[in-house]
Design a protein around this motif. Structure first.
Motif, PDB file in Angstrom:
ATOM      1  N   ALA A  45      35.962  37.163  28.011  1.00  0.00           N
ATOM      2  CA  ALA A  45      35.378  37.925  26.903  1.00  0.00           C
ATOM      3  C   ALA A  45      34.695  39.200  27.402  1.00  0.00           C
ATOM      4  O   ALA A  45      34.734  40.240  26.725  1.00  0.00           O
ATOM      5  N   GLU A  46      34.078  39.127  28.591  1.00  0.00           N
ATOM      6  CA  GLU A  46      33.375  40.286  29.134  1.00  0.00           C
ATOM      7  C   GLU A  46      34.310  41.474  29.316  1.00  0.00           C
ATOM      8  O   GLU A  46      33.895  42.628  29.162  1.00  0.00           O
ATOM      9  N   TYR A  47      35.586  41.210  29.601  1.00  0.00           N
ATOM     10  CA  TYR A  47      36.551  42.286  29.830  1.00  0.00           C
ATOM     11  C   TYR A  47      37.567  42.412  28.696  1.00  0.00           C
ATOM     12  O   TYR A  47      38.630  42.995  28.868  1.00  0.00           O
ATOM     13  N   GLY A  48      37.224  41.868  27.525  1.00  0.00           N
ATOM     14  CA  GLY A  48      38.070  42.026  26.352  1.00  0.00           C
ATOM     15  C   GLY A  48      39.401  41.303  26.454  1.00  0.00           C
ATOM     16  O   GLY A  48      40.397  41.733  25.851  1.00  0.00           O
ATOM     17  N   LYS A  49      39.432  40.196  27.199  1.00  0.00           N
ATOM     18  CA  LYS A  49      40.646  39.407  27.359  1.00  0.00           C
ATOM     19  C   LYS A  49      40.529  38.084  26.618  1.00  0.00           C
ATOM     20  O   LYS A  49      39.426  37.579  26.376  1.00  0.00           O
ATOM     21  N   PRO A  62      41.799  34.141  26.827  1.00  0.00           N
ATOM     22  CA  PRO A  62      42.456  33.167  27.705  1.00  0.00           C
ATOM     23  C   PRO A  62      43.657  32.476  27.065  1.00  0.00           C
ATOM     24  O   PRO A  62      44.472  31.872  27.765  1.00  0.00           O
ATOM     25  N   ARG A  63      43.801  32.598  25.733  1.00  0.00           N
ATOM     26  CA  ARG A  63      44.978  32.014  25.069  1.00  0.00           C
ATOM     27  C   ARG A  63      46.186  32.933  25.156  1.00  0.00           C
ATOM     28  O   ARG A  63      47.326  32.523  24.899  1.00  0.00           O
ATOM     29  N   ILE A  64      45.933  34.188  25.541  1.00  0.00           N
ATOM     30  CA  ILE A  64      47.019  35.180  25.608  1.00  0.00           C
ATOM     31  C   ILE A  64      47.159  35.748  27.018  1.00  0.00           C
ATOM     32  O   ILE A  64      48.250  35.815  27.568  1.00  0.00           O
ATOM     33  N   ASP A  65      46.029  36.150  27.593  1.00  0.00           N
ATOM     34  CA  ASP A  65      46.032  36.823  28.891  1.00  0.00           C
ATOM     35  C   ASP A  65      45.944  35.810  30.025  1.00  0.00           C
ATOM     36  O   ASP A  65      45.298  34.760  29.910  1.00  0.00           O
ATOM     37  N   THR A  66      46.548  36.148  31.143  1.00  0.00           N
ATOM     38  CA  THR A  66      46.485  35.295  32.328  1.00  0.00           C
ATOM     39  C   THR A  66      45.287  35.669  33.190  1.00  0.00           C
ATOM     40  O   THR A  66      44.656  36.715  32.996  1.00  0.00           O
ATOM     41  N   VAL A  67      44.985  34.811  34.182  1.00  0.00           N
ATOM     42  CA  VAL A  67      43.916  35.112  35.125  1.00  0.00           C
ATOM     43  C   VAL A  67      44.220  36.409  35.872  1.00  0.00           C
ATOM     44  O   VAL A  67      43.334  37.232  36.117  1.00  0.00           O
ATOM     45  N   ALA A  68      45.484  36.602  36.240  1.00  0.00           N
ATOM     46  CA  ALA A  68      45.868  37.834  36.933  1.00  0.00           C
ATOM     47  C   ALA A  68      45.618  39.050  36.054  1.00  0.00           C
ATOM     48  O   ALA A  68      45.143  40.089  36.538  1.00  0.00           O
ATOM     49  N   LEU A  79      43.342  39.308  33.818  1.00  0.00           N
ATOM     50  CA  LEU A  79      41.892  39.484  33.814  1.00  0.00           C
ATOM     51  C   LEU A  79      41.416  40.166  35.090  1.00  0.00           C
ATOM     52  O   LEU A  79      40.616  41.107  35.046  1.00  0.00           O
ATOM     53  N   LEU A  80      41.913  39.705  36.247  1.00  0.00           N
ATOM     54  CA  LEU A  80      41.438  40.237  37.513  1.00  0.00           C
ATOM     55  C   LEU A  80      41.829  41.690  37.712  1.00  0.00           C
ATOM     56  O   LEU A  80      41.074  42.471  38.310  1.00  0.00           O
ATOM     57  N   VAL A  81      42.999  42.075  37.229  1.00  0.00           N
ATOM     58  CA  VAL A  81      43.401  43.477  37.317  1.00  0.00           C
ATOM     59  C   VAL A  81      42.396  44.357  36.580  1.00  0.00           C
ATOM     60  O   VAL A  81      41.996  45.423  37.055  1.00  0.00           O
ATOM     61  N   GLU A  82      41.959  43.898  35.409  1.00  0.00           N
ATOM     62  CA  GLU A  82      40.991  44.650  34.614  1.00  0.00           C
ATOM     63  C   GLU A  82      39.605  44.609  35.257  1.00  0.00           C
ATOM     64  O   GLU A  82      38.923  45.633  35.366  1.00  0.00           O
ATOM     65  N   ALA A  83      39.204  43.410  35.729  1.00  0.00           N
ATOM     66  CA  ALA A  83      37.864  43.246  36.288  1.00  0.00           C
ATOM     67  C   ALA A  83      37.690  44.004  37.597  1.00  0.00           C
ATOM     68  O   ALA A  83      36.585  44.447  37.921  1.00  0.00           O
ATOM     69  N   ASN A  84      38.774  44.157  38.344  1.00  0.00           N
ATOM     70  CA  ASN A  84      38.672  44.782  39.659  1.00  0.00           C
ATOM     71  C   ASN A  84      38.817  46.297  39.641  1.00  0.00           C
ATOM     72  O   ASN A  84      38.739  46.934  40.697  1.00  0.00           O
TER      73      ASN A  84
END
Length: 442
Positions: free
Chosen positions: A335-339, A341-347, A349-354
Motif C-alpha cells: 500500500a505504501e507504494y500504491g501496489k 498484492p492481489r495484482i502486483d508481484t513482489v518483484a 513492488l521492489l522495482v518501485e520501492a528501490n
C-alpha cells in the motif's frame, strides 16, 4: 590479554592470539535462500576466503524459520519482513561463518517468536551469535568462540532499531523484556549562529514556546537545533547504554583472547559515506576497553577504515549478501507504494520501492582479512566483491570477486573514504593492503 590481566602499553587490554590468527569480517547478510551450492554465482571463490579464517563474522539481517509452520506474525509496519528457511543455518556454517550479530533493525521483523526461532536455528547449527536475548543482560553480553589460535568474544548492539525491539532488565516486580542490545541516540541538527537565531525567533513567536533560554540550542516543532560550524546532523549516545556496552566489552575481553565489537547503525542516513559524529569517539573507547576490532554496518555502502592503536575500525562494510527479493512482503508495504498484492508481484513492488534507493554502490563491498603476528595486527587485506547490480532480480545480491576495473574503482573509493582517518591503502593485483607500522600501534 596478558596472563596477569594487565593492560598493554597502548592502554588497551592486550591481544593474546597465536601467530597467524586471522579474522574475516564482512557486512550485512540479507538472505532469503541458501547460496553455497549456487556455483553459477561465482560465490565459491569468496566462500574459500571465509572458510580459511579462524574467526569469520557478519551481521545477519534475516530471521530464520519455516514461514509455513510459523505461529507468530510480522511486527513491522510499512516495511519488508526479512525471512529465510531453516536451511540458511547450515548454509551459513558451510560458507564459513562462525560468528554472527543479530542486533539490527530487522531483529524484530517477526516479533519475539521470530527472534527466538532464529537463535534456535543458529544454536543447532553451532554458530555463535550475540546482540539479542531474554533481557538486556543477555543481549549485551559477550558470546564466545573457541578456535585453535585463541578464544574469540563477540559483543553486538544496534544504534538503529525499532523501539519495540529494545531489551531491558527486570525492575522491581516488572520482568525483563526480551529484545536486542540497543544504543539509544539523541538526534539534533547543527546550524551556524545566524541560522540558529532565525530558528529561535520562529520558536519564540509560536504559542507555548519553551520558556527556558539556551544560547546554543533551540527546540522547534519537536526537533532540536544546536550551534555548529555548518548545517548537519549530530548524535549523542545515551551514557547509560555506553556504560553497559563498555562494561561488557571489558568483561568479555577478560575471558577471551580476542574481542570483536559490532554496531549496526544507519546514521546519519543511507545517503552518507561518512560515519555519524558520535561514532569515532565510541569506537576508540571500545578499543581502549579491550576490543580488538570494531565492525560497523547498516548504511548499505562502504565507509572509511581507521587503524587505532594497531586495531581496525571499519565504519561500514556495506552489504555482503543483498538478496532483497523477499518472498514475504506485508500488505502495508504494498500500500505504501500504491501496489495491490492481489495484482502486483513482489518483484513489481521492489522495482518501485528501490527507485532512487538501491544504487550501484549498495552492490559493491569488500571482504576484510586481518592477520595478527606477535599479538599485533600485521596486515589487513581488502578483497573487493560485487553483488551483481546489473543482474536480473533472480540472480542479484550474491557476492563474487569483483573483476578489474570494478575492483580498482571500489578500492579507490575506499582509499578516498579512509584518507581522513590517516589510513594508507595500497592496491596490489586488485587487492587493497593496509600494512600496520609500529607508529600505528601506539
Amino acid at each position: 590479554m596478558t596472563q596477569d590481566g594487565k593492560f598493554d602499553n597502548a592502554g588497551s587490554i592486550a591481544t593474546n592470539v597465536a601467530d597467524g590468527f586471522t579474522m574475516v569480517a564482512v557486512g550485512d547478510l540479507m538472505m532469503r535462500r541458501p547460496i553455497i551450492k549456487n556455483q553459477r554465482s561465482g560465490f565459491g571463490d569468496v566462500a574459500e576466503i571465509l572458510q580459511r579464517a579462524d574467526a569469520t563474522f557478519g551481521n545477519l539481517e534475516t530471521n530464520i524459520f519455516d514461514v509455513r509452520a510459523f505461529k507468530g506474525s510480522p511486527q513491522v509496519n510499512g516495511d519488508s519482513y526479512h525471512v529465510g528457511p531453516p536451511e540458511l543455518g547450515p548454509d551459513l556454517k558451510t560458507m564459513g561463518f562462525n560468528l554472527l550479530s543479530l542486533a539490527n533493525n530487522h531483529t524484530f521483523d517477526w516479533g519475539l517468536e521470530g527472534m527466538r526461532e532464529t537463535g534456535r536455528v543458529l544454536d543447532q547449527t553451532g554458530i555463535i551469535h550475540a546482540g539479542m536475548g531474554e533481557n538486556l543482560a543477555q543481549a549485551v553480553a559477550a558470546r564466545y568462540l573457541d578456535t585453535a589460535r585463541g578464544r574469540v568474544a563477540l559483543v553486538s548492539f544496534a544504534a538503529t532499531f525499532t523501539p519495540m525491539s529494545r531489551a531491558c532488565d527486570p525492575a522491581g516486580e516488572a520482568p525483563g523484556r526480551p529484545g536486542l542490545a540497543a544504543l539509544r541516540l539523541k538526534n539534533s541538527i547543527t546550524a551556524p549562529p545566524e541560522m540558529l537565531e532565525s530558528l529561535r525567533r520562529i520558536s519564540n513567536a509560536l504559542p507555548n514556546s519553551p520558556s527556558r533560554e539556551d544560547e546554543d540550542r533551540v527546540v522547534l516543532a519537536g526537533a532540536t537545533f544546536k550551534i555548529g560550524d555548518k548545517v548537519g546532523y549530530s548524535f549523542e549516545a545515551n551514557p547509560r547504554d555506553i556504560h553497559e556496552i563498555l562494561r561488557n566489552v571489558r568483561q568479555g575481553k577478560q575471558f577471551a583472547d580476542f574481542l570483536i565489537v559490532s554496531n549496526h547503525g544507519h546514521e546519519p542516513g543511507e545517503w552518507s559515506q561518512e560515519p555519524p559524529d558520535y561514532e569515532q569517539s565510541l569506537a576508540r573507547k571500545l578499543i581502549d576497553a579491550g576490543a580488538d576490532a570494531y565492525v560497523g554496518h547498516g548504511p548499505h555502502q562502504l565507509r572509511g577504515i581507521e587503524i587505532y592503536k594497531g586495531r581496525p575500525i571499519f565504519y561500514s562494510l556495506g552489504n555482503f549478501v543483498f538478496d532483497n527479493l523477499q518472498t514475504v512482503e506485508g500488505a502495508d508495504y504494498f500500500a505504501e507504494y500504491g501496489k495491490d498484492p492481489r495484482i502486483d508481484t513482489v518483484a513489481d513492488l521492489l522495482v518501485e520501492a528501490n527507485k532512487g534507493w538501491a544504487i550501484a554502490e549498495f552492490y559493491e563491498s569488500i571482504v576484510t582479512v586481518s592477520r595478527f603476528e606477535g599479538n599485533q595486527l600485521a596486515e589487513l587485506k581488502l578483497i573487493p566483491v560485487e553483488l551483481g547490480y546489473s543482474e536480473r532480480l533472480a540472480n542479484r545480491g550474491v557476492p563474487r570477486l569483483a573483476p578489474w576495473p570494478d575492483a580498482e574503482a571500489i578500492l579507490e573509493r575506499l582509499q578516498r573514504l579512509s584518507k581522513p582517518f590517516g589510513t594508507h591503502i595500497t592496491i596490489e593485483n586488485g587487492v587493497g593492503i593496509i600494512r600496520v607500522t609500529s607508529s600505528s600501534q601506539r
